[in-house]
Scaffold this motif. Structure first.
Motif, PDB file in Angstrom:
ATOM      1  N   ASP A   1      33.796  38.059  38.908  1.00 16.78           N
ATOM      2  CA  ASP A   1      32.751  37.622  39.977  1.00 16.78           C
ATOM      3  C   ASP A   1      32.011  36.262  39.326  1.00 16.78           C
ATOM      4  OD1 ASP A   1      30.386  37.287  41.574  1.00 16.78           O
ATOM      5  OD2 ASP A   1      29.986  39.342  41.805  1.00 16.78           O
TER       6      ASP A   1
ATOM      7  N   ASN B   1      37.871  45.139  46.308  1.00 17.34           N
ATOM      8  CA  ASN B   1      36.651  44.962  46.859  1.00 17.34           C
ATOM      9  C   ASN B   1      36.582  46.137  47.897  1.00 17.34           C
ATOM     10  OD1 ASN B   1      36.030  42.171  46.141  1.00 17.34           O
ATOM     11  ND2 ASN B   1      37.980  41.681  47.029  1.00 17.34           N
TER      12      ASN B   1
ATOM     13  N   LYS C   1      31.919  45.541  44.420  1.00 17.95           N
ATOM     14  CA  LYS C   1      33.168  45.298  43.778  1.00 17.95           C
ATOM     15  C   LYS C   1      33.512  46.626  43.058  1.00 17.95           C
ATOM     16  CE  LYS C   1      32.743  40.472  43.838  1.00 17.95           C
ATOM     17  NZ  LYS C   1      31.919  40.320  44.992  1.00 17.95           N
ATOM     18  N   TYR C   2      34.766  46.809  42.705  1.00 14.04           N
ATOM     19  CA  TYR C   2      34.954  48.148  41.704  1.00 14.04           C
ATOM     20  C   TYR C   2      36.022  47.876  40.883  1.00 14.04           C
ATOM     21  CZ  TYR C   2      32.329  50.488  45.585  1.00 14.04           C
ATOM     22  OH  TYR C   2      31.408  51.048  46.220  1.00 14.04           O
ATOM     23  N   LEU C   3      36.160  48.683  39.615  1.00 12.64           N
ATOM     24  CA  LEU C   3      37.060  48.556  38.692  1.00 12.64           C
ATOM     25  C   LEU C   3      37.699  49.747  38.624  1.00 12.64           C
ATOM     26  CD1 LEU C   3      38.496  46.830  36.646  1.00 12.64           C
ATOM     27  CD2 LEU C   3      36.963  47.859  34.904  1.00 12.64           C
TER      28      LEU C   3
ATOM     29  N   TYR D   1      44.112  48.477  34.033  1.00 10.94           N
ATOM     30  CA  TYR D   1      43.424  48.100  35.315  1.00 10.94           C
ATOM     31  C   TYR D   1      44.018  46.920  35.827  1.00 10.94           C
ATOM     32  CZ  TYR D   1      40.059  51.427  33.604  1.00 10.94           C
ATOM     33  OH  TYR D   1      39.424  52.432  33.179  1.00 10.94           O
TER      34      TYR D   1
ATOM     35  N   ASP E   1      29.407  53.047  37.348  1.00 11.50           N
ATOM     36  CA  ASP E   1      30.859  52.579  37.358  1.00 11.50           C
ATOM     37  C   ASP E   1      31.885  53.309  36.761  1.00 11.50           C
ATOM     38  OD1 ASP E   1      30.350  50.275  39.111  1.00 11.50           O
ATOM     39  OD2 ASP E   1      29.817  48.950  37.482  1.00 11.50           O
TER      40      ASP E   1
ATOM     41  N   PRO F   1      30.970  46.064  37.127  1.00 13.52           N
ATOM     42  CA  PRO F   1      31.141  45.381  38.308  1.00 13.52           C
ATOM     43  C   PRO F   1      29.913  45.549  39.170  1.00 13.52           C
ATOM     44  CG  PRO F   1      33.225  46.558  38.304  1.00 13.52           C
ATOM     45  CD  PRO F   1      32.288  46.905  37.114  1.00 13.52           C
ATOM     46  N   ASN F   2      29.099  46.563  39.129  1.00 11.81           N
ATOM     47  CA  ASN F   2      27.764  46.913  40.125  1.00 11.81           C
ATOM     48  C   ASN F   2      26.870  46.891  38.935  1.00 11.81           C
ATOM     49  OD1 ASN F   2      29.194  47.116  42.614  1.00 11.81           O
ATOM     50  ND2 ASN F   2      30.494  48.778  41.740  1.00 11.81           N
TER      51      ASN F   2
ATOM     52  N   SER G   1      33.809  42.116  35.888  1.00 12.81           N
ATOM     53  CA  SER G   1      35.258  42.404  36.083  1.00 12.81           C
ATOM     54  C   SER G   1      35.508  43.503  37.126  1.00 12.81           C
ATOM     55  CB  SER G   1      35.801  42.669  34.900  1.00 12.81           C
ATOM     56  OG  SER G   1      35.903  41.737  33.927  1.00 12.81           O
ATOM     57  N   TYR G   2      36.512  43.164  37.903  1.00 14.78           N
ATOM     58  CA  TYR G   2      36.779  44.005  38.960  1.00 14.78           C
ATOM     59  C   TYR G   2      38.135  43.946  39.493  1.00 14.78           C
ATOM     60  CZ  TYR G   2      36.253  40.135  42.467  1.00 14.78           C
ATOM     61  OH  TYR G   2      36.383  39.101  43.181  1.00 14.78           O
ATOM     62  N   ASN G   3      38.654  44.961  40.202  1.00  9.45           N
ATOM     63  CA  ASN G   3      40.112  44.580  40.795  1.00  9.45           C
ATOM     64  C   ASN G   3      40.071  45.312  42.310  1.00  9.45           C
ATOM     65  OD1 ASN G   3      40.055  47.328  40.375  1.00  9.45           O
ATOM     66  ND2 ASN G   3      41.731  47.504  38.986  1.00  9.45           N
TER      67      ASN G   3
END
Length: 109
Positions: free
Chosen positions: A75, A85, A91-93, A60, A19, A12-13, A81-83
């Motif tokens: 995104d 905010n 954005k983070y997973l 996840y 991450d 995500p980052n 991919s993230y889940n």
């Protein structure tokens, strides 16, 4: 033919290492908060308990199974991919946590 048929997740980052650290820290923090005295929420036998995050490896998003992380947000700008905010548009997973009231892994999405 064997294994996941979907493309690998994108960090995500933009930094897989950072991450990964966030995922591990989130797991450790969840384990500490839910099991500070060694007798909190866990799954499995008391001799070898799995704590809140370690009980749900690789989960996840909703519908996850071994080799598939589950339904995640994507995104559109980066394809990541993230889940979750975070602050400042980050954005983070983060991993799913074991929910003792339903005895299942609970995800954010």
């Amino acid at each position: 033919m064997y294994g996941p048929q979907s493309p690998p997740l994108v960090a995500p980052n933009g930094d897989v290492g950072v991450d990964g650290v966030v995922i591990n820290l989130a797991s450790l923090l969840a384990g500490t908060v839910t099991n500070p005295f060694g007798n909190g929420f866990f799954q499995g036998p008391r001799e070898a308990p799995l704590e809140a995050a370690s009980a749900c490896p690789g989960v996840y998003g909703k519908g996850a199974y071994p080799g598939y992380a589950g339904e995640l947000l994507v995104d559109p700008a980066t394809g990541a991919s993230y889940n979750v905010n975070g602050a400042h548009g980050r954005k983070y997973l983060v991993p799913a946590l074991f929910d003792p009231s339903t005895a299942t892994c609970s995800t954010t999405v």
